[in-house]
Design a protein around this motif. Sequence first.
Motif, PDB file in Angstrom:
ATOM      1  N   PRO A 292      31.023  38.769  29.032  1.00  0.00           N
ATOM      2  CA  PRO A 292      31.675  40.076  29.042  1.00  0.00           C
ATOM      3  C   PRO A 292      32.425  40.319  30.353  1.00  0.00           C
ATOM      4  N   VAL A 293      33.590  40.936  30.248  1.00  0.00           N
ATOM      5  CA  VAL A 293      34.350  41.333  31.433  1.00  0.00           C
ATOM      6  C   VAL A 293      34.556  42.839  31.364  1.00  0.00           C
ATOM      7  N   THR A 294      34.209  43.531  32.427  1.00  0.00           N
ATOM      8  CA  THR A 294      34.297  44.996  32.459  1.00  0.00           C
ATOM      9  C   THR A 294      34.969  45.435  33.743  1.00  0.00           C
ATOM     10  N   GLY A 295      35.240  46.737  33.817  1.00  0.00           N
ATOM     11  CA  GLY A 295      35.796  47.295  35.038  1.00  0.00           C
ATOM     12  C   GLY A 295      37.295  47.502  34.959  1.00  0.00           C
ATOM     13  N   GLU A 296      37.859  47.966  36.069  1.00  0.00           N
ATOM     14  CA  GLU A 296      39.274  48.295  36.129  1.00  0.00           C
ATOM     15  C   GLU A 296      40.132  47.047  35.890  1.00  0.00           C
TER      16      GLU A 296
END
Length: 333
Positions: A292-296
């Motif tokens: 998973p990749v999250t954030g701005e």
Amino acid sequence: MRFQNNVARRLSLILLFCLTTMLFSACGSETEEAGYDIYCISADGTKIEAEKWASEGSTDSNEVIRELLKQLAAAPESHDLKAALPDDTTVVSGSLDTDSDQISVFLTESYKTMSGSRETLARACVVKTLLGAVPEAQSVMFYVGTDPLTDATGRAIGQMTRDTFVGDFGKDQAELQNRDLTIYYANESGEMLVPLPRNVHYSSNTNIESLVIENLTVDPAGTEARAVFTDPSEVLHISTTDGICYVDLDNNYFTQAANVTENVAIYSLVDSLCEIDSVNKVQITVYVNGKPVTGEGTYSGLYEPNTDLIASDDGDADSAPAGGDTANPSDSN
């Protein structure tokens, strides 16, 4: 010398045997694959199954349609199946309109005597058989006499497409359900969303979220609208809890969504899912190489419906954001 001749003769025989075996195998494969799938109803009336029928070799679409309709009313070879159309239901005609890519099927009044579940299964058999055999056809429209077929409430059934019948039509008649959906497709330019009503039949072991995903991957027939993505496997997981639909997406979802803006790629999914009564927001988590990749700067986040992207009748949105703007999750994330 005699030894060499014997060896050569044996090699020739072996080669001939191998070639003959390959030839018969190839012929057998062609025979096995030839023909069309004729969908029939199981003897207990709970599901539909295909039975192979060897065609007479006609390549004319209308001739194929006429022959298939005859087979749909004929007794299947298997004793575990029964014909889609009962003996007292007469097909008057069937033909393909090449301008609309629609097959029209005309039936007699006796068609209306079938019960709801039996009629739905019969219609599924006809649609899946015809659209499977005539690749240029995109939909099937049913008529009784000269009037469009209606349901028990008097509402017109309308055109049936490849995505009308979803699920395995499983295990008993009580599981067969009918539902209206609103699916948000991309418009022709890929810059706006076009909401289109979809009426689908499905078994109750198919959850509604998955039903929406399946419809999102198929171009709607008879319109210039188009699906944003074509591979449902790009949705890794989907579930709903407390009004939030959680969607795990493979990053290929965005790379495969060609010729549409980022906003359309996101909100085609979000707005369609939020049409479900139990869904208010959509939490998207994007996966790259299984992580998973999250954030701005990522597409991961909590989204609400975006009505500004809906195209008006003239193809524009009243206050749509610029086509190249990046979709942003809501502040409630």
